[in-house]
Design an enzyme around this catalytic site. Structure first.
Site, PDB file in Angstrom:
ATOM      1  N   ASP A 698       0.921  -1.022  -0.040  1.00  0.00           N
ATOM      2  CA  ASP A 698      -0.134  -0.026   0.007  1.00  0.00           C
ATOM      3  C   ASP A 698       0.660   1.284  -0.037  1.00  0.00           C
ATOM      4  O   ASP A 698       0.519   2.354   0.490  1.00  0.00           O
ATOM      5  CB  ASP A 698      -0.914  -0.087   1.264  1.00  0.00           C
ATOM      6  N   SER A1005      -6.550  -4.904   3.106  1.00  0.00           N
ATOM      7  CA  SER A1005      -6.329  -3.667   2.573  1.00  0.00           C
ATOM      8  C   SER A1005      -7.454  -3.092   1.851  1.00  0.00           C
ATOM      9  O   SER A1005      -7.704  -3.546   0.756  1.00  0.00           O
ATOM     10  CB  SER A1005      -5.062  -3.854   1.663  1.00  0.00           C
ATOM     11  N   THR A1006      -8.328  -2.392   2.511  1.00  0.00           N
ATOM     12  CA  THR A1006      -9.316  -1.845   1.998  1.00  0.00           C
ATOM     13  C   THR A1006      -9.165  -1.211   0.708  1.00  0.00           C
ATOM     14  O   THR A1006     -10.112  -0.977   0.016  1.00  0.00           O
ATOM     15  CB  THR A1006     -10.193  -1.020   2.975  1.00  0.00           C
ATOM     16  N   CYS A1007      -8.109  -0.548   0.539  1.00  0.00           N
ATOM     17  CA  CYS A1007      -7.882   0.315  -0.578  1.00  0.00           C
ATOM     18  C   CYS A1007      -7.837  -0.776  -1.977  1.00  0.00           C
ATOM     19  O   CYS A1007      -8.034  -0.092  -3.049  1.00  0.00           O
ATOM     20  CB  CYS A1007      -6.618   1.248  -0.685  1.00  0.00           C
ATOM     21  N   PHE A1008      -7.318  -1.931  -1.775  1.00  0.00           N
ATOM     22  CA  PHE A1008      -7.661  -2.785  -2.761  1.00  0.00           C
ATOM     23  C   PHE A1008      -8.641  -3.840  -2.651  1.00  0.00           C
ATOM     24  O   PHE A1008      -8.425  -4.770  -3.142  1.00  0.00           O
ATOM     25  CB  PHE A1008      -6.071  -3.376  -2.898  1.00  0.00           C
TER      26      PHE A1008
END
Length: 1039
Positions: A698, A1005-1008
C-alpha cells in the site's frame, strides 16, 4: 473706476428684473381677461338661451294661467317642453360628469341632478296628471318621457351614469349612498325596459353599467332595492343570453378595455352567485359556462408571460399589456373577491351538477375499488409498511390490480351500472368536460388566483374525487386509448376533454402536495393508496406515449400545458413513493420498453429517447441508469483528457499525507486544485508515525483508502461538522461555525464525496433524506414541501407539528408564537420564523404557515450556508444534469451501495486469489462455508465492511467492485510482508505450513478490497479469528 462699473451692473440687473416682472404681470392680466371674458360669454349665452326658452314657452302657453276648459292647448306645448327638457337634461348630464362624489357639496348635487333625471324620464311622480281632468294626458306624457329618455340615451346617458358610478364606487370606501345608486340603476333600467330589452340597449347596459368595477358587490351592501330590481327584471338571464352571440360578445369586448372586461366577468359571476338557487341553475350549462369561458379567453389575449416596458402588473392577471387607471386599482381587491365566488362551494355544486349525477350512477361500484380481489386497503397499507421483501410487495400489489376481466391495473371499479364503460365523446362526458374547461381557463387566465381556484375545487367540494371516478368510468386504463386517439386529431390538446384531464391533474397535485403522511397513508382521504397506484400507472403510460409517439413537440416538451400538468402530478406521486413506498419498484417501469433498444436509441442521439430519459428516467431499471452514469463519466473523462493513457503522464496529482493529520493534509493539498484536476488521477503517499513513507503493497496509489478515511473522519459527529439523526443519518451541524473555516471544510467534503461518486467508490455514509434532497436540488421545485421531509430529521418535532395541524380546538390556547428557542452552549437563543415572529401568536388561521416555517427553519435556514458550501463542492465534480437520473433513495444507494443482503455466490464468483490460494483450497472453502452457514446477515455485512470499508454491496453486483475482491494467503505479519514469493505461493497452494498461524488474525487492505488470510489448520480457528477481526472495527493494525 471700479465703483462706476459696479453701479452700472446693478442698474442693468435692476432694469432686467423690472422688465421680467412687467412681462409676468402682463401675462397674468391676459389670463385674467380671458377668464373674465369666458365667464361673461358663458353667462350671456345662458341668459340668451333662458330668454329664448321663456319666450317660446310664453308663446305657446301665454302669460296667464289657462282656464279649465282650454286644456286642449297643452298637447301643443309638449314640443316646447320636450325641447326645454332636452336642453336642461343634457346640461345636467354634463354637470354630473364633472362632479366628484368624494366632495360633500358635489355629492349632494349628484343626488339632486340624478333625481332631476329621474323625474324627467317617467311620469309616476308628476303631480299634473294626478288631477282627474288631466288623466287623458297620461299616454301622451308617457310617450313624451320616452322620447326624452331616448334622446338622453343618444346623447350619452349611459356614459354619464358610468362616470358617476366609477368615480363614486371605485375607491377604498364608496362615496355614493344607497339612494343615489338605486337612482342610477333605475335610470339605466328604464330605457332597457321601454325597448323590451333590445340588443342595442343590452349592449349599452352591459358595456357601461355591468362593467363598473364591483358594482354588484356595492348593490348587495348599499342598495339591496336596486339589486332586487335587477333580479325582478331578469337582467342576469338577458345579459347572459345576449352574450351568447359571438358577434355581441365581440362588440362588448372590443368596446371595453381589457381590465374592465374582467370587471364585467366579476359582476356576472356575482349576479350568478346571488341567483344560485334560481336563474343560475337554468343557465349554468351551456349559457353561463360559455360566456364565462369566452370572457376569460378574451382577457387572456392581453396577458403576457414576462415583464417589459409595455406591460403593467395586474394583481389578478399578472403581466398585462394594457394600462390600469387609478379607479380600477382601487377596486381590484373587491373585484378579486367577486371572482372568488366562481369557485365557491354553492357555484361549484351548481356548475358540476351533471358530474354529481354521473357519479351517483356509478357510486356503488366505485366503492369496490377500495377492495379489489378481496384485498382491503387497510391490509394493503399495513403490508406496505411492514413487508420488506420486494417480491412479496410486488405480488400483493399485482394481486390487487388484477381483478378486471382484462387484468387492468386500474380494476373495474369505475364501470357504471349499465355495465359498459362510458365513451370520451358522449354527451354527459362532454358536458363535464366543458365545465372543466371553464375552470381550467380560469386557472390559466387568472394566474395570480390559480392557487385559490385549486383550493376551492379541492376543499369546497368533492369535484376532484368525482373527476377521478369519471376517469375510471372511461375504461380499464382511464380511457388512455381514447385520449391518445383524440390527441392525434386535436394536436394542440385544446379539446375540452384535455382541459378536464389537466384540471384533474392540477387539482390533485395541489391536494396531494398539502397532504401529510397521516392523511395520505393512514386516513387515506380523499384517495386510497390503490387510487394513487392507479393514477401513477395511467399517467406513466400516458406521458410515455405522448413523447414516444411524438404527440408533443419533443424539442420543447415543457411548453406543452398537457405534458406539464400530467408530468407534475406524476412526479409528485413518484416522489411520495420514493419517500414512503406504496407500490413496488417495478410499478414505474414501462413494459413495452426494451432496455437494449432504448439504450441503443439513446446512444444514436434519438431525441424522443433523450427526452424520455430526462423527464422520466424511472421507466428503465435502476441498474441501467447506473451504467449510463458510469458511461457519461467515462465520456467526460475522455473529453477532458483524463483517461488512463493521459493520466499515466506526470500530470497526475501526488499528495503526501500523515495518517495523524489526514483531513488537514488532504485539505491543504487538494482544496486549491481545479475541478478538472480533482477529476483526474490522484496518487497518495502515506507518512507513518515515524515520519517515513509507508512500505508494503500500500505504499503508493492508495487514494481509495485516503478518501474513505478522510470522509470517515469528517463525518464523525465529534468534529461537529455533521450530526446524526435519531436514525443514525448524517446532516450538517447547525453549530459547525464553532469549527474554524467550517464552510471551506464543507466545500472540501462535498468535493471528496463528489470524487467518490465520480469514480464509483462506495462510501458508507448514510445521509438524512432531507439533506440528500437539497443536494439533488429538489427543494427548488414548486412542489417541494418541507413538512414532508421533516421526519427524516426530527420525527418527534414532526409529530408535534402534525398534532398542531390536526388540533381541533383553538390553537392559540397552546401559547405558541412564530419563533423557535434554541439552546446554544447553555444560552437560549430565540430565532424568529418571520419578521416580528415573537409577537405573532399561532392561531387556527395561520397554523399551516407556522408548521411549514418551522420545518423550513430546521431543515434549511439553520444550515443554509453549510449546505450551500457542500453542494458547491459536490457539483463542481459531479454534473448536476446527472442528478435527474435518480430519486433520493436511489442516489443514496449510488453513494453507499445497495441496501440488500450480501450475495455470497456473486461475491465468490468474482473473487481473485493470490499467494497460492484458489477456489478449491481448503482454507478458502472453509471461509465461504463459515460466511454462508455460521455468520448472520449482520456479520456478513461487517465482513464486507472489513474488506471493502463499506457494509453494503455495490449497486450492480460484485462484478462492478473496483478493484475486484481478492484473497491472499499470508505467512507473516503485515510489517514483514513483502508480497508473494515463489516459495510462499507453492506452500500456500499445497497447504504446507511454515509455522502455525494460530495466534495471527486476518487483516485487510481496503484500498485494494483485499483480504489477507493466514493458512489456518483448523476451520474453528478461522471462524474464531475472522469473527474477532471483523467485530474489532480495525484493519491494518491487526496482526
Amino acid at each position: 473706476m471700479f465703483s462706476t462699473h459696479e453701479s452700472n451692473r446693478e442698474a442693468f440687473l435692476e432694469a432686467t428684473r423690472e422688465a421680467r416682472e412687467e412681462r409676468a404681470a402682463e401675462r397674468r392680466r391676459d389670463e385674467a381677461a380671458v377668464a373674465i371674458q369666458a365667464a361673461i360669454r358663458g353667462w350671456l349665452v345662458r341668459c340668451s338661451v333662458e330668454k329664448k326658452t321663456r319666450e317660446h314657452f310664453d308663446e305657446v302657453f301665454g302669460t296667464e294661467p289657462p282656464p279649465a276648459d282650454q286644456t286642449n292647448t297643452l298637447p301643443i306645448a309638449t314640443e316646447a317642453f320636450k325641447e326645454a327638457a332636452r336642453f336642461v337634461l343634457h346640461i345636467t348630464c354634463k354637470v354630473l360628469e364633472s362632479l366628484q362624489a368624494d366632495v360633500s357639496s358635489d355629492n349632494r348635487l349628484i343626488s339632486l341632478y340624478l333625481h332631476l333625471l329621474l323625474a324627467f324620464t317617467a311620469t309616476n311622480t308628476w303631480r299634473i296628471i294626478r288631477a282627474p281632468n288631466l288623466e287623458p294626458l297620461r299616454p301622451a306624457l308617457n310617450k313624451l318621457t320616452e322620447n326624452i329618455m331616448g334622446d338622453l340615451v343618444c346623447r350619452g346617458l349611459y356614459t354619464t351614469l358610468n362616470c358617476v358610478l366609477v368615480r363614486g364606487l371605485c375607491r377604498g370606501k364608496a362615496a355614493l349612498r344607497g339612494p343615489a345608486i338605486t337612482t342610477i340603476v333605475t335610470l339605466s333600467m328604464r330605457p332597457l325596459i321601454a325597448t323590451n330589452y333590445s340588443d342595442k340597449l343590452l349592449s349599452l347596459t352591459t358595456i357601461h353599467i355591468l362593467s363598473v368595477p364591483a358594482l354588484v358587490h356595492h348593490l348587495v351592501h348599499l342598495a339591496p332595492e336596486a339589486l332586487k330590481m335587477i333580479q325582478n327584471s331578469n337582467l342576469f338571464e338577458r345579459a347572459v343570453e345576449f352574450m351568447q352571440s359571438e358577434q355581441n360578445l365581440r362588440i362588448v369586448f372590443n368596446t371595453l378595455e381589457g381590465p374592465y372586461a374582467l370587471c364585467l366577468l366579476a359582476n356576472l359571476v356575482h349576479m350568478g352567485y346571488e341567483e344560485r338557487d334560481g336563474a343560475l341553475k337554468e343557465l349554468a350549462f351551456p349559457q353561463f359556462n360559455f360566456v364565462v369561458t369566452k370572457l376569460l379567453e378574451k382577457c387572456r389575449e392581453y396577458v403576457t408571460t414576462k415583464q417589459s416596458s409595455l406591460t403593467q402588473w395586474h394583481p389578478v392577471l399578472g403581466w398585462f399589456s394594457r394600462p390600469l387607471d387609478q379607479h380600477l386599482n382601487d377596486a381590484l381587491s373587491t373585484v378579486k373577491t367577486q371572482l372568488q365566488l366562481l369557485w365557491s362551494g354553492p357555484v361549484i355544486r351548481v356548475m358540476f351538477s351533471t358530474l354529481t349525477e354521473l357519479v351517483k350512477d356509478q357510486e356503488p361500484l366505485i366503492s369496490d375499488t377500495n377492495d379489489i380481489s378481496g384485498l382491503s386497503l387497510t391490509s394493503t397499507t399495513s403490508s406496505l409498511s411492514s413487508i420488506t421483501s420486494a417480491s412479496l410487495l410486488k405480488k400483493a400489489f399485482e394481486c390487487k390490480l388484477s381483478s378486471s376481466s382484462k387484468n387492468s391495473p386500474l380494476g373495474s371499479g369505475g364501470m357504471p351500472k349499465s355495465g359498459t364503460y362510458r365513451k370520451l365523446g358522449s354527451n354527459e362526458i362532454s358536458t363535464v368536460a366543458m365545465v372543466c374547461s371553464m375552470y381550467h381557463t380560469a386557472t390559466t387566465t387568472l394566474s395570480q388566483l390559480r392557487m385559490d381556484i385549486l383550493t376551492g375545487l379541492c376543499y369546497k367540494s368533492d369535484i376532484v374525487i368525482q373527476l377521478w371516478m369519471i376517469l375510471l368510468s372511461l375504461g380499464p386504463t382511464c380511457g388512455l386509448k381514447s385520449f391518445l386517439d383524440l390527441l392525434s386529431v386535436s394536436t394542440k390538446a385544446s379539446a375540452p376533454e384535455f382541459h378536464m384531464l389537466m384540471l384533474f391533474c392540477d387539482s390533485t397535485t395541489h391536494l396531494v402536495t398539502i397532504l401529510d403522511d397521516m392523511e395520505m397513508y393512514e386516513k387515506q382521504k380523499p384517495f386510497s393508496v390503490a387510487d394513487y397506484a392507479a393514477m401513477a400507472y395511467f399517467l406513466n403510460n400516458f406521458i410515455y406515449k405522448l413523447i414516444h409517439n411524438g404527440l408533443v413537440d419533443v424539442r420543447n416538451v415543457k411548453n406543452s400545458p398537457l405534458f406539464s400538468s400530467l408530468h407534475t402530478l406524476f412526479m409528485l406521486l413518484y416522489t411520495r413513493n420514493s419517500r414512503r413506498r406504496y407500490v413496488p419498484n417495478t410499478h414505474w417501469l414501462i413494459k413495452e420498453v426494451r432496455v437494449s433498444s432504448f439504450m441503443a436509441d439513446f446512444g444514436r442521439g434519438k431525441k424522443s429517447t433523450q427526452v424520455l430519459l430526462q423527464e422520466m428516467p424511472h421507466i428503465i431499471p435502476h441498474e441501467e441508469r447506473v451504467l449510463l452514469l458510469r458511461m457519461q463519466v467515462a465520456n467526460e473523462k475522455e473529453v477532458l483528457g483524463l483517461t488512463e493513457a493521459a493520466c499515466a503522464a506526470p500530470q497526475s496529482t501526488l499528495i503526501t499525507v500523515r495518517r495523524s493529520r489526514l483531513v488537514e493534509d488532504g485539505y491543504r493539498q487538494l482544496a486549491s486544485l481545479s475541478p478538472q484536476a480533482l477529476k483526474g488521477l490522484i496518487r497518495v503517499r502515506f507518512i507513518n508515525e515515524q515520519g517515513l513513507d509507508e512500505a508494503g503493497i500500500d505504499q503508493d496509489g492508495v487514494f481509495k483508502e485516503f478518501l474513505e478515511e478522510t470522509l470517515k473522519r469528517v463525518f464523525d459527529p465529534s468534529l461537529n461538522l455533521f450530526r446524526l439523526t435519531s436514525e443514525e443519518r448524517l446532516y450538517p451541524s447547525p453549530t459547525s461555525s464553532m469549527t474554524e473555516n467550517h464552510l471551506q471544510l464543507f466545500e472540501f467534503t462535498g468535493k471528496m464525496l463528489g470524487k467518490a461518486v465520480y469514480e464509483g467508490i462506495v462510501i458508507d455514509c448514510p445521509f438524512a433524506s432531507f439533506f440528500m434532497s437539497q443536494i439533488l436540488g429538489e427543494q427548488q421545485s414548486a412542489l417541494y414541501s418541507s413538512i414532508d421531509e421533516l421526519p427524516s430529521l426530527d420525527p418527534e418535532l414532526y409529530k408535534s407539528l402534525t398534532y398542531i395541524k390536526h388540533y381541533e380546538g383553538d390553537v392559540s390556547d397552546l401559547d405558541l408564537t412564530f419563533s423557535y428557542d434554541e439552546d446554544y452552549l447553555g444560552q437560549i437563543i430565540t430565532h424568529e420564523l418571520r419578521p416580528g415572529g415573537k409577537a405573532v401568536s399561532v392561531t387556527n388561521d395561520n397554523k399551516i404557515v407556522y408548521i411549514h416555517l418551522m420545518a423550513h427553519f430546521k431543515m434549511h435556514t439553520q444550515i443554509k450556508e453549510q449546505t450551500k458550501a457542500f453542494i458547491r463542492g459536490f457539483r463542481s465534480i459531479v454534473n448536476p444534469e446527472w442528478f435527474g437520473l435518480f430519486s433520493v433513495p436511489e442516489f443514496q444507494r449510488l453513494i453507499s451501495g445497495d441496501n440488500v443482503a450480501v450475495d455470497l455466490k456473486d461475491l465468490r464468483r468474482h473473487t481473485q486469489y493470490y499467494g497460492g490460494f484458489h477456489d478449491k483450497h481448503r482454507v478458502v472453502c472453509w471461509l465461504w462455508d463459515i460466511l454462508e452457514q455460521d455468520f448472520k446477515e449482520e456479520e456478513r455485512a461487517l465482513f464486507l465492511k472489513f474488506v471493502t470499508s463499506c457494509s453494503k454491496p455495490p449497486l450492480l453486483g460484485f462484478t462492478h467492485l473496483e478493484p475486484p475482491f481478492s484473497i491472499r494467503c499470508v505467512e507473516v505479519g503485515d510489517d514483514e510482508d513483502t508480497g508473494d514469493t515463489i516459495g510462499s505461493v507453492i506452500r500456500g497452494f499445497f497447504a504446507i505450513r511454515k509455522r502455525d498461524p494460530v495466534n495471527r488474525l486476518p487483516t485487510s487492505s481496503t484500498c485494494f478490497n483485499l483480504l489477507k488470510l493466514p493458512n489456518y489448520q483448523r476451520k474453528s480457528t478461522l471462524r474464531e479469528k475472522l469473527r474477532y477481526a471483523i467485530t474489532s472495527n480495525t484493519g491494518f493494525e491487526l496482526s
